[in-house]
Design a protein around this motif. Structure first.
Motif, mmCIF file in Angstrom:
data_model
loop_
_atom_site.group_PDB
_atom_site.id
_atom_site.type_symbol
_atom_site.label_atom_id
_atom_site.label_comp_id
_atom_site.label_asym_id
_atom_site.label_seq_id
_atom_site.Cartn_x
_atom_site.Cartn_y
_atom_site.Cartn_z
ATOM 1 N N HIS A 173 -4.474 6.020 -4.687
ATOM 2 C CA HIS A 173 -5.273 5.377 -3.658
ATOM 3 C C HIS A 173 -5.476 3.929 -4.103
ATOM 4 C CE1 HIS A 173 -6.206 9.525 -2.570
ATOM 5 N NE2 HIS A 173 -6.744 9.715 -3.773
ATOM 6 N N GLU A 177 0.820 -1.216 0.000
ATOM 7 C CA GLU A 177 0.000 0.000 0.000
ATOM 8 C C GLU A 177 0.853 1.265 0.000
ATOM 9 O OE1 GLU A 177 -3.677 2.078 2.470
ATOM 10 O OE2 GLU A 177 -2.549 0.424 3.378
ATOM 11 N N GLN A 178 1.901 1.307 0.819
ATOM 12 C CA GLN A 178 2.689 2.526 0.920
ATOM 13 C C GLN A 178 3.390 2.860 -0.391
ATOM 14 O OE1 GLN A 178 2.587 4.645 3.666
ATOM 15 N NE2 GLN A 178 3.447 5.962 2.068
ATOM 16 N N ALA A 179 3.925 1.841 -1.055
ATOM 17 C CA ALA A 179 4.590 2.080 -2.342
ATOM 18 C C ALA A 179 3.606 2.590 -3.387
ATOM 19 C CB ALA A 179 5.249 0.792 -2.831
ATOM 20 N N ARG A 229 0.842 4.272 -2.672
ATOM 21 C CA ARG A 229 0.518 5.648 -2.271
ATOM 22 C C ARG A 229 1.635 6.613 -2.685
ATOM 23 N NH1 ARG A 229 -3.709 6.803 0.782
ATOM 24 N NH2 ARG A 229 -4.857 5.140 1.837
ATOM 25 N N ASP A 230 2.867 6.182 -2.492
ATOM 26 C CA ASP A 230 4.002 7.020 -2.875
ATOM 27 C C ASP A 230 4.025 7.280 -4.379
ATOM 28 O OD1 ASP A 230 4.747 7.083 -0.234
ATOM 29 O OD2 ASP A 230 6.355 5.590 -0.441
#
Length: 258
Positions: A53, A44-46, A48-49
């Protein structure tokens, strides 16, 4: 609005490929299949980066689907295809993005056929057909996209005579896809390229990509009230040639605003 579908064949193992593709093509919405990751292991973080979404429906080692959106909010509608409470496969997720209902699906492969896996494939197809009819009846603008694991016609497969007994090309599978489309859906690629040889998948073996020995199994089906907004479609074929890439290439469509 640019919507893409991509069977990533392992979202974590091929994360550099996915992120490079998102950066280079910048789809507004991306539907992913075959995450091969449990819910808590989705990157998820990658994502988002990278500016997206995401909602996802994971499963350890197998299956898994996700919807990514660059700007618009993702309003999840459902995860899992209705019609069989005992089916625990993570193969379907549905959301509304920018006023469009998007169903992201990973239809079962079905091999070996005949057999239990093929029966499951046809049963899943039937459930999809029932749900698709309900979506049409709702009057919503709908896009059903993903890896359908079916070549609808001989134009969609390299050397079709070699595939007659395969679950992706058996008459029952093609008939199921035809029945679905005949509800009123538009096959986006075929609307714009009715007679072109277009593939979305090339096996890793026997230099299939180099020989262009491919299959068209990743599809966009559009509801009648949105099909007239289709202005472009294509396959990011070059992505299949990248290092450590999926055996599928991303497919995309572009819809004009009303």
């Amino acid at each position: 609005m640019k919507i893409a579908t991509y069977n990533v064949n392992g979202v974590n193992g091929r994360l550099p490929v996915l992120l490079r593709w998102l950066e280079e093509t910048k789809p507004d919405v991306a539907c992913l299949q075959e995450l091969k990751a449990p819910q808590e292991k989705f990157p998820e973080q990658a994502i988002r980066d990278a500016g997206y979404h995401a909602i996802w429906h994971g499963q350890k080692s197998w299956n898994g689907v996700a919807i990514l959106s660059k700007t618009a909010e993702i309003k999840e509608i459902r995860r899992g295809l209705p019609g069989d409470e005992e089916d625990l496969h993570s193969r379907y997720i549905e959301a509304q993005v920018n006023g469009i209902t998007i169903g992201c699906l990973y239809l079962p492969n079905g091999n070996p056929a005949p057999g239990p896996k093929f029966d499951y494939k046809l049963g899943w197809f039937q459930r999809l057909t029932v749900h698709a009819a309900e979506l049409l009846a709702s009057g919503q603008q709908v896009v059903l996209t993903g890896d359908y694991n079916v070549m609808p016609t001989e134009l969609d497969v390299y050397k079709p005579e070699r595939w007659v007994d395969d679950a992706l090309f058996r008459p029952e599978t093609r008939a199921a896809f035809k029945k679905l489309v005949e509800q009123g859906w538009t096959d986006a690629i075929r609307k714009l390229y009715p007679m072109d040889q277009i593939y979305t998948f090339w096996d890793y073996f026997r230099n299939a990509y180099g020989r262009d020995a491919g299959l068209r199994i990743d599809h966009f089906l559009l509801s009648p009230n949105i099909s007239n907004q289709l202005v472009a479609a294509g396959v990011n074929r070059n992505v299949r040639g990248w290092e450590k890439t999926s055996d599928h290439a991303p497919v995309w469509i572009e819809l004009k605003a009303k």
